[in-house]
Each structure stands twice: as C-alpha cells, then as structure tokens.
Design a protein around this motif. Structure first.
Motif, PDB file in Angstrom:
ATOM      1  N   GLU A  31       0.849  -1.323  -0.080  1.00 36.02           N
ATOM      2  CA  GLU A  31       0.012  -0.044  -0.089  1.00 36.02           C
ATOM      3  C   GLU A  31       1.035   1.062   0.112  1.00 36.02           C
ATOM      4  OE1 GLU A  31      -3.744   2.078   2.177  1.00 36.02           O
ATOM      5  OE2 GLU A  31      -2.597   0.484   3.410  1.00 36.02           O
ATOM      6  N   LEU A  32       0.523   2.302  -0.623  1.00 38.49           N
ATOM      7  CA  LEU A  32       0.999   3.487  -0.717  1.00 38.49           C
ATOM      8  C   LEU A  32       0.414   4.259   0.341  1.00 38.49           C
ATOM      9  CD1 LEU A  32       1.105   4.305  -4.735  1.00 38.49           C
ATOM     10  CD2 LEU A  32       3.082   4.081  -3.092  1.00 38.49           C
ATOM     11  N   GLY A  33       1.147   4.927   1.264  1.00 38.70           N
ATOM     12  CA  GLY A  33       0.561   5.780   2.380  1.00 38.70           C
ATOM     13  C   GLY A  33      -0.200   7.022   1.838  1.00 38.70           C
ATOM     14  N   PRO A  34      -0.500   7.757   2.650  1.00 36.36           N
ATOM     15  CA  PRO A  34      -1.191   9.143   2.577  1.00 36.36           C
ATOM     16  C   PRO A  34      -0.057  10.023   1.784  1.00 36.36           C
ATOM     17  CG  PRO A  34      -1.199   8.485   4.802  1.00 36.36           C
ATOM     18  CD  PRO A  34      -0.249   7.481   4.169  1.00 36.36           C
ATOM     19  N   SER A  35      -0.615  10.957   0.857  1.00 39.27           N
ATOM     20  CA  SER A  35       0.030  11.977   0.249  1.00 39.27           C
ATOM     21  C   SER A  35      -0.821  13.088   0.307  1.00 39.27           C
ATOM     22  CB  SER A  35       0.603  11.373  -1.017  1.00 39.27           C
ATOM     23  OG  SER A  35       0.937  12.344  -1.892  1.00 39.27           O
ATOM     24  N   LEU A 123      -4.186  -0.037  -8.687  1.00 36.76           N
ATOM     25  CA  LEU A 123      -2.981  -0.953  -8.755  1.00 36.76           C
ATOM     26  C   LEU A 123      -1.989  -0.625  -9.885  1.00 36.76           C
ATOM     27  CD1 LEU A 123      -2.115  -3.464  -7.043  1.00 36.76           C
ATOM     28  CD2 LEU A 123      -3.243  -4.813  -8.998  1.00 36.76           C
ATOM     29  N   THR A 124      -0.901  -0.617  -9.580  1.00 38.88           N
ATOM     30  CA  THR A 124       0.162  -0.112 -10.397  1.00 38.88           C
ATOM     31  C   THR A 124       1.317  -1.078 -10.394  1.00 38.88           C
ATOM     32  OG1 THR A 124       1.468   1.539 -11.571  1.00 38.88           O
ATOM     33  CG2 THR A 124       1.165   1.633  -9.019  1.00 38.88           C
ATOM     34  N   TYR A 138      -0.524  -0.170  -4.507  1.00 42.37           N
ATOM     35  CA  TYR A 138      -1.548   0.186  -4.620  1.00 42.37           C
ATOM     36  C   TYR A 138      -2.002   1.616  -3.760  1.00 42.37           C
ATOM     37  CZ  TYR A 138      -2.777  -2.307  -0.462  1.00 42.37           C
ATOM     38  OH  TYR A 138      -2.827  -2.593   1.018  1.00 42.37           O
ATOM     39  N   TYR A 139      -2.991   2.089  -4.374  1.00 47.35           N
ATOM     40  CA  TYR A 139      -3.533   3.226  -3.427  1.00 47.35           C
ATOM     41  C   TYR A 139      -5.059   3.078  -3.299  1.00 47.35           C
ATOM     42  CZ  TYR A 139      -4.749   7.917  -2.323  1.00 47.35           C
ATOM     43  OH  TYR A 139      -5.275   9.292  -1.610  1.00 47.35           O
ATOM     44  N   GLN A 140      -5.650   3.350  -2.246  1.00 50.55           N
ATOM     45  CA  GLN A 140      -6.984   3.091  -1.903  1.00 50.55           C
ATOM     46  C   GLN A 140      -7.741   4.356  -1.587  1.00 50.55           C
ATOM     47  OE1 GLN A 140      -7.499  -1.505  -0.343  1.00 50.55           O
ATOM     48  NE2 GLN A 140      -7.107   0.003   1.264  1.00 50.55           N
ATOM     49  N   ILE A 141      -9.034   4.373  -1.928  1.00 52.77           N
ATOM     50  CA  ILE A 141      -9.830   5.489  -1.918  1.00 52.77           C
ATOM     51  C   ILE A 141     -11.180   5.180  -1.189  1.00 52.77           C
ATOM     52  CG2 ILE A 141     -10.934   7.479  -2.954  1.00 52.77           C
ATOM     53  CD1 ILE A 141      -9.151   7.094  -5.279  1.00 52.77           C
ATOM     54  N   PRO A 142     -11.455   5.578  -0.238  1.00 57.34           N
ATOM     55  CA  PRO A 142     -12.798   5.148   0.479  1.00 57.34           C
ATOM     56  C   PRO A 142     -13.898   5.380  -0.156  1.00 57.34           C
ATOM     57  CG  PRO A 142     -11.511   6.420   2.197  1.00 57.34           C
ATOM     58  CD  PRO A 142     -10.732   6.497   0.999  1.00 57.34           C
ATOM     59  N   LEU A 143     -15.025   4.267  -0.632  1.00 63.15           N
ATOM     60  CA  LEU A 143     -16.118   4.571  -1.419  1.00 63.15           C
ATOM     61  C   LEU A 143     -16.996   5.899  -0.760  1.00 63.15           C
ATOM     62  CD1 LEU A 143     -17.319   3.408  -4.038  1.00 63.15           C
ATOM     63  CD2 LEU A 143     -18.667   1.971  -2.652  1.00 63.15           C
ATOM     64  N   LYS A 144     -16.993   5.796   0.446  1.00 63.11           N
ATOM     65  CA  LYS A 144     -17.762   6.567   1.397  1.00 63.11           C
ATOM     66  C   LYS A 144     -17.425   8.022   0.915  1.00 63.11           C
ATOM     67  CE  LYS A 144     -16.987   4.246   5.748  1.00 63.11           C
ATOM     68  NZ  LYS A 144     -16.678   4.316   7.148  1.00 63.11           N
TER      69      LYS A 144
END
Length: 172
Positions: A31-35, A123-124, A138-144
C-alpha cells in the motif's frame, strides 16, 4: 544408462514441484501511504443507490505518479480473523474505457451492504516511472468519499409556521 523411478517416487516428485512452484505465484501488494497530493492522481467518482444495489462510476483524469495503472477495482474485506488475516467480501474490477478527452471511465454495480467497507483500489506495477520488482503498489480511496448524503426528511425540517394575526398599533 537409464533411470527408472517407482510410481510412488514420481508422484512425490510431482507434488514437491507443484508446491514449490505455487509459492512463486502468490501476489504481493504494497500500500502507498497518504500523500498531500494523492500521488498526483486526478479522479472523480459518483455513487448512486438503486434499490439494494449501488451504482459506482469512476473517472480517472490523470494517473499521476502511478502512471501505467494496471487495474482499478472496488474491494471490501472481512473483519480481522484471530490469525490477523482477512478475506475478500468483494473484489470487482472496473472496465475502464478511454473518453474523447483522454480520461478513463468505468461503471459497476455492488451490493449496498458493502458501502461502509468498500474501497476503490488503484493498482500499479510502476511508481514514478520505475517498474516495481518486489510487488505491485496500490492506493485506496474510501467509497464513502463519493456517497452523497441524502437530504434530511421533512420531519427534521422546521415545521411550517402558522401566521399570527398582524399586531395592530393602537395609540391613545
């Protein structure tokens, strides 16, 4: 010179080979952390309810530092098990199509019960233009983030006021 193995030895050799080769097939994701700038990504999303389903639309305008995106999907995981692991409750991939203005856009449908857990996962296999040899990022964005809160029901609004009679000014 000829070597012959018993059927038992041949079977054991095949089992050992399959077990050893399967360990090479496990995928590793990091996981890529926050940026501050979300790794240069420019995206937009929209979630609309349709009965017990959610329609999720996602548009990727700029791939940023993750350029060449491998896939974009919606994932949801179970609660942590006692051994610290999780299982996928949902793993659905967007079929992103290019638009006339160069953006990538896609849409999919998920069950509404996953709304609180679901994440859009980008995903990259490259990061900052360099191939990732240890595993994918990967970088995740909450669907909320894309779910619009419905306006409050009439009961929470102020009741309609009843007009009171005008105050008469009587001077004596």
């Amino acid at each position: 010179m000829s070597f012959r193995f018993s059927p038992m030895a041949t079977g054991m050799l095949v089992v050992v080979a399959v077990v050893l080769m399967s360990s090479l097939g496990w995928a590793h994701f990091y996981e890529l952390g926050p940026s501050k700038d979300e790794w240069g990504l420019k995206y937009d999303g929209k979630v609309t309810a349709s009965g017990d389903k959610l329609n999720v639309s996602f548009t990727l305008a700029d791939q940023g530092r993750l350029k060449q995106i491998y896939s974009v999907s919606v994932v949801a995981f179970s609660n942590l098990r006692p051994d610290g692991g999780r299982t996928y409750l949902l793993n659905t991939t967007f079929d992103l199509k290019p638009t006339k203005d160069g953006k990538l856009t896609g849409q999919l449908e998920i069950d509404q019960k996953f709304a609180d857990r679901a994440m859009i996962r980008i995903l990259t296999q490259t990061f900052d233009g360099k191939p990732q040899t240890a595993g994918a990022r990967y970088y995740q964005i909450p669907l909320k983030k894309f779910i619009k809160k419905a306006p409050a029901a009439d009961s929470s609004e102020a009741p309609a006021s009843i007009a009171s009679p005008p105050v008469s000014k009587v001077t004596k």
